[in-house]
Design an enzyme around this catalytic site. Structure first.
Site, PDB file in Angstrom:
ATOM      1  N   ALA A   1       0.821  -1.214   0.000  1.00 18.32           N
ATOM      2  CA  ALA A   1       0.000   0.000   0.000  1.00 18.32           C
ATOM      3  C   ALA A   1       0.857   1.266   0.000  1.00 18.32           C
ATOM      4  O   ALA A   1       2.093   1.218   0.015  1.00 18.32           O
ATOM      5  CB  ALA A   1      -0.941  -0.019   1.196  1.00 18.32           C
ATOM      6  N   HIS A   2       0.188   2.404   0.021  1.00 19.29           N
ATOM      7  CA  HIS A   2       0.871   3.697  -0.085  1.00 19.29           C
ATOM      8  C   HIS A   2       1.829   3.927   1.080  1.00 19.29           C
ATOM      9  O   HIS A   2       1.549   3.594   2.229  1.00 19.29           O
ATOM     10  CB  HIS A   2      -0.138   4.843  -0.170  1.00 19.29           C
ATOM     11  CG  HIS A   2      -1.091   4.911   0.977  1.00 19.29           C
ATOM     12  ND1 HIS A   2      -0.798   5.551   2.154  1.00 19.29           N
ATOM     13  CD2 HIS A   2      -2.341   4.428   1.123  1.00 19.29           C
ATOM     14  CE1 HIS A   2      -1.817   5.471   2.980  1.00 19.29           C
ATOM     15  NE2 HIS A   2      -2.768   4.777   2.386  1.00 19.29           N
ATOM     16  N   ASN A   3       2.994   4.469   0.750  1.00 28.91           N
ATOM     17  CA  ASN A   3       4.037   4.851   1.706  1.00 28.91           C
ATOM     18  C   ASN A   3       4.657   3.677   2.453  1.00 28.91           C
ATOM     19  O   ASN A   3       5.342   3.863   3.461  1.00 28.91           O
ATOM     20  CB  ASN A   3       3.518   5.882   2.717  1.00 28.91           C
ATOM     21  CG  ASN A   3       3.244   7.222   2.083  1.00 28.91           C
ATOM     22  OD1 ASN A   3       2.102   7.514   1.707  1.00 28.91           O
ATOM     23  ND2 ASN A   3       4.276   8.042   1.930  1.00 28.91           N
TER      24      ASN A   3
END
Length: 346
Positions: A241-243
């Site tokens: 997922a993001h980051n």
């Protein structure tokens, strides 16, 4: 493609016992090899096959002593398994990088820069401001979004999608159907129960020697970068997922999902179907066994985690033993309760 035994020994830095001029055209298991094949002996339980194999040459260790005559040439190296793996890599690189030039139809933006020795397959797309290094291979139907940068000797297989601003290092492999840079799963709940999308304006960065499996998905960061560090290997059907940040030389097996802003250290192993909650971290050299869930930060290096929620491997094993005995323990508890009740009666 054909090589002599001598040429193979030079690639591996090994020495030869036997015919150095034998011709090798294929790689095979020692029990199945025929003339023209190269095999290896790393596990001594396969030693009997060495004396019957039809292989032209066999890779063995420096200290191996045959107990019977061997018809195959022996290529001696320090580690036969590692040597054979290097040879497979050499063969793979030789065959893959044989592709050169541009197939049509394909699209290359006027503002893109492409290094020498590369390949762009039919129906591939390279957008505005992209920079492709030397010997980059872009297979058919791959999409390289605007301003993407790809380092030397990287391979992007058919149908892979790299969203704009993705950064890929040198010698990376991105397998078919992988998606790098799709929006992170960021939505803000509203008073009426609906969700408002949060713009995801970051990117994905792969450092050198990273491998991304088929149909893996790596979301762009909300801000900054989703980062996969040097040498890490991501299996098919993994979701990052993001980051998310993945450390150096970490391996992640299929169907693992890691939620936003989680961090995995260097030299970690995440087995299949591991789930990892957002905003938690794993220390270096952590191993998480299959189908385990990580819900809190792990700070001690070198732990093996098992279970959902995952906790110390040995503690989990002891807990599993107790768990399997619960029906028996329940019966014993009932018997004790009955005995106590009977003793309390006047």
């Amino acid at each position: 493609m054909e090589f002599t035994v001598q040429q193979i020994a030079e690639v591996l830095g090994g020495s030869i016992e036997g015919d150095t001029t034998g011709r090798i055209s294929q790689l095979a298991k020692i029990e199945e090899a025929q003339a023209g094949a190269l095999s290896f002996l790393a596990n001594l339980k396969y030693e009997p096959h060495l004396y019957t194999t039809g292989a032209t040459a066999v890779i063995v260790s420096l200290d191996f002593t045959p107990r019977q005559p061997v018809s195959a040439a022996l290529i001696r190296v320090e580690d036969p398994y590692l040597g054979f793996s290097k040879l497979l890599e050499f063969y793979q690189q030789t065959t893959r990088t044989g592709r050169r030039g541009v197939e049509q139809p394909s699209y290359l933006s006027e503002g893109a820069q492409v290094g020498e020795g590369g390949y762009r397959g039919a129906f591939s797309y390279v957008g505005e401001g992209c920079v492709l290094g030397r010997n980059v291979l872009i297979f058919p139907h791959a999409y390289i979004g605007d301003r993407t940068r790809i380092g030397d000797d990287t391979i992007v297989y058919a149908g892979a999608k790299l969203y704009p601003d993705t950064v890929v290092g040198q010698r990376c492999v991105i397998h078919a159907g992988a998606v790098l840079g799709a929006d992170g799963f960021g939505f803000a709940p509203q008073p009426d129960g609906s969700y408002q999308a949060i713009p995801q304006i970051g990117n994905v960065v792969l450092e050198d020697d990273v491998s991304i499996g088929a149909n893996a998905t790596i979301d762009c960061a909300t801000l900054g970068s989703t980062l996969i560090k040097q040498g890490s290997k991501i299996d098919n059907l993994v979701q990052l997922a993001h980051n998310v940040e993945i450390g150096r030389h970490t391996v992640i097996a299929s169907q693992t999902g890691i939620a936003g802003s989680a961090k995995v250290g260097d030299y970690c192993v995440l087995a299949g179907q591991v789930g990892m909650a957002g905003h938690v971290s794993l220390a270096n050299k952590t191993t998480v066994t299959a189908q385990s869930g990580v819900g809190k930060t792990v700070r001690q290096e070198g732990q093996i985690l098992q279970g959902s929620t995952a906790f110390d491997f040995k503690q989990n094993q002891r807990a599993q033993i107790v768990f399997r005995r619960l029906p028996e323990l329940e019966e014993r508890l009932r018997a004790v309760e009955a005995a106590v009740s009977a003793a309390e009666k006047p």
